[in-house]
Design a protein around this motif. Structure first.
Motif, PDB file in Angstrom:
ATOM      1  N   ALA A   1     -17.786 -54.486 -39.512  1.00 52.31           N
ATOM      2  CA  ALA A   1     -18.587 -55.538 -40.138  1.00 52.31           C
ATOM      3  C   ALA A   1     -17.704 -56.581 -40.795  1.00 52.31           C
ATOM      4  N   LEU A   2     -16.667 -56.153 -41.478  1.00 52.26           N
ATOM      5  CA  LEU A   2     -15.775 -57.085 -42.161  1.00 52.26           C
ATOM      6  C   LEU A   2     -15.045 -57.980 -41.156  1.00 52.26           C
ATOM      7  N   ILE A   3     -14.521 -57.365 -40.098  1.00 57.51           N
ATOM      8  CA  ILE A   3     -13.801 -58.134 -39.080  1.00 57.51           C
ATOM      9  C   ILE A   3     -14.738 -59.146 -38.410  1.00 57.51           C
ATOM     10  N   ASN A   4     -15.946 -58.699 -38.078  1.00 57.32           N
ATOM     11  CA  ASN A   4     -16.896 -59.590 -37.427  1.00 57.32           C
ATOM     12  C   ASN A   4     -17.286 -60.760 -38.311  1.00 57.32           C
ATOM     13  N   PHE A   5     -17.453 -60.506 -39.595  1.00 54.74           N
ATOM     14  CA  PHE A   5     -17.813 -61.583 -40.510  1.00 54.74           C
ATOM     15  C   PHE A   5     -16.726 -62.653 -40.535  1.00 54.74           C
ATOM     16  N   VAL A   6     -15.482 -62.232 -40.631  1.00 56.56           N
ATOM     17  CA  VAL A   6     -14.367 -63.186 -40.667  1.00 56.56           C
ATOM     18  C   VAL A   6     -14.319 -63.991 -39.368  1.00 56.56           C
ATOM     19  N   ILE A   7     -14.503 -63.319 -38.225  1.00 60.54           N
ATOM     20  CA  ILE A   7     -14.450 -64.010 -36.931  1.00 60.54           C
ATOM     21  C   ILE A   7     -15.590 -65.019 -36.795  1.00 60.54           C
ATOM     22  N   VAL A   8     -16.786 -64.630 -37.253  1.00 61.16           N
ATOM     23  CA  VAL A   8     -17.930 -65.536 -37.173  1.00 61.16           C
ATOM     24  C   VAL A   8     -17.695 -66.776 -38.032  1.00 61.16           C
ATOM     25  N   VAL A   9     -17.177 -66.567 -39.247  1.00 60.23           N
ATOM     26  CA  VAL A   9     -16.912 -67.694 -40.142  1.00 60.23           C
ATOM     27  C   VAL A   9     -15.923 -68.666 -39.505  1.00 60.23           C
ATOM     28  N   LEU A  10     -14.903 -68.132 -38.855  1.00 67.52           N
ATOM     29  CA  LEU A  10     -13.827 -68.975 -38.338  1.00 67.52           C
ATOM     30  C   LEU A  10     -14.133 -69.603 -36.983  1.00 67.52           C
ATOM     31  N   PHE A  11     -14.853 -68.895 -36.114  1.00 64.98           N
ATOM     32  CA  PHE A  11     -14.882 -69.326 -34.720  1.00 64.98           C
ATOM     33  C   PHE A  11     -16.263 -69.569 -34.119  1.00 64.98           C
ATOM     34  N   LEU A  12     -17.341 -69.066 -34.717  1.00 64.24           N
ATOM     35  CA  LEU A  12     -18.643 -69.203 -34.061  1.00 64.24           C
ATOM     36  C   LEU A  12     -19.263 -70.566 -34.357  1.00 64.24           C
ATOM     37  N   PRO A  13     -19.499 -71.397 -33.330  1.00 66.36           N
ATOM     38  CA  PRO A  13     -20.188 -72.670 -33.552  1.00 66.36           C
ATOM     39  C   PRO A  13     -21.703 -72.458 -33.554  1.00 66.36           C
TER      40      PRO A  13
ATOM     41  N   LEU B   1     -24.187 -60.126 -41.630  1.00 69.01           N
ATOM     42  CA  LEU B   1     -22.998 -59.277 -41.559  1.00 69.01           C
ATOM     43  C   LEU B   1     -22.525 -58.766 -42.923  1.00 69.01           C
ATOM     44  N   PRO B   2     -22.569 -59.568 -44.008  1.00 66.28           N
ATOM     45  CA  PRO B   2     -22.196 -59.001 -45.310  1.00 66.28           C
ATOM     46  C   PRO B   2     -23.081 -57.838 -45.741  1.00 66.28           C
ATOM     47  N   ASN B   3     -24.383 -57.891 -45.414  1.00 65.73           N
ATOM     48  CA  ASN B   3     -25.260 -56.766 -45.749  1.00 65.73           C
ATOM     49  C   ASN B   3     -24.834 -55.493 -45.026  1.00 65.73           C
ATOM     50  N   THR B   4     -24.433 -55.642 -43.765  1.00 62.65           N
ATOM     51  CA  THR B   4     -23.951 -54.481 -43.010  1.00 62.65           C
ATOM     52  C   THR B   4     -22.684 -53.920 -43.635  1.00 62.65           C
TER      53      THR B   4
END
Length: 386
Positions: free
Chosen positions: A178-190, A105-108
């Motif tokens: 991309a930025l929003i998704n990265f933050v959500i993945v860091v916080l919530f994706l197991p 996601l950071p690359n995107t």
């Protein structure tokens, strides 16, 4: 033929109820939340592959170049996506799903920033390259996550929902999304990989046993292991996988071959030069993109359940191929042929209406490839985990 030549080992799946216990790690609500989360991330690949298609003439004018040059940028982005999938996706089975999301996601996001500030075609190409590398493995990882969460007879419907939801990607700005998704993945994706099934876990377990067989814990730290991306082609020794792969490729060609040049075929033919009007012509295909995976996934589950019931609990992945026959033999070919005849011979609003209807059915039929990809999804995962 399917009953005599199963795609996966028959014995491994004849006692499916025992293996189903691993899918109870997450509650149904938690599974739905994770599915929504990975679908939001899958939006990025949709943006990278399709965001420029309605406005190719406008982008070419802004950069003082030709539409062919911009279409080449789009084509190169798709090539980078394919190469990126080969290189990065295997690591999702080896290290797990979550680490790959955190890298991709950071690359995107970086690629979106470069594209937004690009002043020439070269900078645009570099930005699209970064976007493509980042977006390449997002959709395959999402499909892997779905297969981690849902049982055999539920997987097709869940995959359909996932791919259908990703088609909303055109509604989000690439950089912000991309930025929003990265933050959500860091916080919530197991991490959803099945316990003890990742390749790195098997290596660590073997090393621990060699050092001290009485120690059950993990005493090794993280390290990078280079995987051979070409090793996946060994799976093509299976003739059924060759047929499935070719069919998926033809379905993708039938879809992208129609959609990529649309601003230069449908637009001029019916007197549309505004990017917004041309963009509206993509809406029927967008609705087909959403409806196709939902219908195809449910049909795949129905087919696999019927086949399993017919064999007293045994199942073969090839059963899902039966659900793909109507789209591959009738829906897509008829839609593409009718679209070509309409653009060539039917002018005015009638021709435009027929063309838009054909775009809807072509897009809906093209997403049968997601059914086909499920057939060897778990086999490919086991291949890289071994």
């Amino acid at each position: 033929m399917a009953e005599r030549a199963p795609l996966l080992d028959e014995h491994a799946y004849s006692t499916q109820s025992q293996a189903d216990k691993v899918y109870d790690r997450f509650t149904p609500t938690h599974k739905r939340l994770i599915t929504c989360l990975v679908a939001m991330s899958g939006v990025m690949e949709t943006i990278v592959l399709g965001s420029f298609l309605p406005c190719v003439p406008a982008v070419a004018k802004d950069f003082n170049t030709t539409g062919v040059a911009i279409n080449n940028v789009i084509g190169l982005a798709k090539i980078v996506v394919v190469i990126g999938i080969l290189i990065t996706a295997p690591y999702a089975s080896f290290y797990g799903r979550r680490p790959l999301y955190l890298v991709s996601l950071p690359n995107t996001f970086i690629g979106g920033l470069i594209c937004a500030s690009a002043s020439n075609v070269t900078q645009l190409l570099i930005g699209r390259g970064f976007q493509s590398i980042g977006a390449a493995c997002i959709s395959p990882i999402g499909a892997n996550v779905i297969s981690d969460l849902y049982k055999l007879e539920e997987r097709g419907t869940a995959i359909g929902i996932f791919y259908g939801a990703t088609q909303f990607g055109h509604l989000l700005a690439p950089v912000l999304g991309a930025l929003i998704n990265f933050v959500i993945v860091v916080l919530f994706l197991p991490e959803t990989s099945h316990p003890g099934m990742r390749g790195i876990e098997k290596i660590r377990m073997a090393e621990n046993l060699r050092q001290d067989p009485s120690v059950q814990g993990d005493r090794t730290g993280w390290r990078f292991i280079l995987l051979n991306p070409l090793r996946i082609f060994l799976l093509l020794k299976n003739s059924i996988l060759v047929i499935v792969s070719l069919t998926v490729s033809f379905a993708a060609v039938g879809y992208h071959g129609v959609m990529t040049p649309l601003s230069y075929t449908l637009g001029p033919r019916y007197g549309m030069t505004s990017p917004s009007l041309i963009g509206l012509c993509f809406l029927p295909a967008g609705f087909g993109d959403i409806a196709g995976p939902l219908i195809a996934g449910r049909l795949a589950d129905i087919t696999i359940i019927r086949g399993r019931r017919r064999r007293q609990g045994k199942w073969f992945p090839e059963d899902r191929l039966l659900a793909a026959i109507p789209s591959l033999l009738f829906l897509m070919p008829c839609a593409v042929i009718t679209l070509g005849l309409s653009i060539a011979f039917i002018p005015g609003k009638v021709g435009l209406t027929i063309s838009l209807i054909c775009l809807f059915f072509n897009a809906m039929g093209a997403h049968v490839r997601h059914i086909l990809s499920i057939c060897f999804l778990r086999k490919a995962q086991n291949f890289w985990q071994s």
